[in-house]
Design a protein around this motif. Sequence first.
Motif, short mmCIF file in Angstrom:
data_model
loop_
_atom_site.label_atom_id
_atom_site.label_comp_id
_atom_site.label_asym_id
_atom_site.label_seq_id
_atom_site.Cartn_x
_atom_site.Cartn_y
_atom_site.Cartn_z
N GLY A 115 0.90 -1.17 -0.13
CA GLY A 115 -0.02 -0.01 -0.09
C GLY A 115 0.76 1.28 0.14
O GLY A 115 0.43 2.19 -0.55
N ASN A 116 2.00 1.15 0.65
CA ASN A 116 2.80 2.40 0.82
C ASN A 116 4.01 2.45 0.18
O ASN A 116 4.64 3.63 0.06
N LYS A 117 4.73 1.44 0.11
CA LYS A 117 6.12 1.44 -0.36
C LYS A 117 6.30 1.46 -2.05
O LYS A 117 6.03 0.55 -2.75
N GLN A 118 6.24 2.60 -2.49
CA GLN A 118 6.40 2.82 -3.90
C GLN A 118 7.78 2.38 -4.34
O GLN A 118 8.83 2.80 -3.90
N ILE A 142 4.24 -10.14 -0.74
CA ILE A 142 2.62 -10.16 -1.53
C ILE A 142 2.73 -9.22 -2.69
O ILE A 142 3.52 -8.13 -2.85
N LYS A 143 2.24 -9.69 -3.73
CA LYS A 143 2.27 -8.92 -5.07
C LYS A 143 1.91 -7.58 -4.87
O LYS A 143 0.90 -7.17 -4.28
N PRO A 144 2.48 -6.56 -5.86
CA PRO A 144 2.35 -5.25 -5.43
C PRO A 144 0.87 -4.68 -6.26
O PRO A 144 0.42 -5.65 -7.20
N LYS A 145 0.61 -3.47 -5.95
CA LYS A 145 -0.54 -2.79 -6.76
C LYS A 145 0.24 -2.00 -7.78
O LYS A 145 1.18 -1.41 -7.50
N TYR A 184 13.67 -4.64 0.89
CA TYR A 184 13.93 -6.17 1.62
C TYR A 184 13.06 -6.94 1.00
O TYR A 184 11.80 -6.85 0.69
N PRO A 185 13.45 -8.20 0.70
CA PRO A 185 12.80 -9.34 0.25
C PRO A 185 11.47 -9.53 1.30
O PRO A 185 10.45 -9.70 0.71
N SER A 186 11.70 -9.16 2.45
CA SER A 186 10.73 -9.61 3.37
C SER A 186 9.43 -8.39 3.15
O SER A 186 8.18 -8.74 3.54
N SER A 187 9.59 -7.17 2.63
CA SER A 187 8.77 -6.31 2.04
C SER A 187 7.84 -6.54 0.95
O SER A 187 7.12 -5.76 0.67
N GLU A 241 5.59 -14.44 -8.07
CA GLU A 241 6.73 -15.36 -7.33
C GLU A 241 7.36 -14.27 -6.44
O GLU A 241 8.13 -13.35 -7.31
N MET A 242 7.48 -14.11 -5.25
CA MET A 242 8.26 -13.24 -4.44
C MET A 242 9.77 -13.21 -4.80
O MET A 242 10.16 -14.39 -4.94
#
Length: 173
Positions: A33-36, A50-53, A44-47, A109-110
């Motif tokens: 939602g907020n990391k452009q 989940i697939k982005p918008k 970071y891979p942990s961020s 795929e993350m």
Amino acid sequence: MSSRMQPLIVGGVIGDVLDSFTPTINMSVHYNGNKQVCNGHELYPSSVTIKPKVEVQGADMRTFFTLILTDPDAPGPSDPYLREHLHWLVTDIPGTTDATYGREVASYEMPRPNIGIHRFVFVLFKQRRRQTMNPPLSRDGFNTRKFAEENELGLPVAAVFFNAQRETAARRR
């Protein structure tokens, strides 16, 4: 040369993944939602689990787009013999909407880089028409240029990339 192209050239995206092109569409990519996603910034891979918008702006709903997320540095940047690794493929995204309105051909795929700093490249192509595109036989050895050529997509209309590397475990005292 546009200022939007400079980071793609410096980061080696133009050359390794794409030929030079002129961006004509605005694409925004946000994780959680907020990391452009901004060219060359590290996430970071942990961020990015989940697939982005991914929003497509500057086109009407009768125009369709294809989105590719690829890693040109697989398995490691010093020897990317799997170049490229496909992380996501979505087709038939209507203009002025986001990737959730498209047809997911290869599921998200993350990113999980093991060795070195990897570039993860989002590429947007304008389709000539709504069309069926088959998933590649393998995610490894994917070739964005070849895929675009086989599906008559032409040059990209937008691209953005981020860097990621393996996260180290928390150190204990």
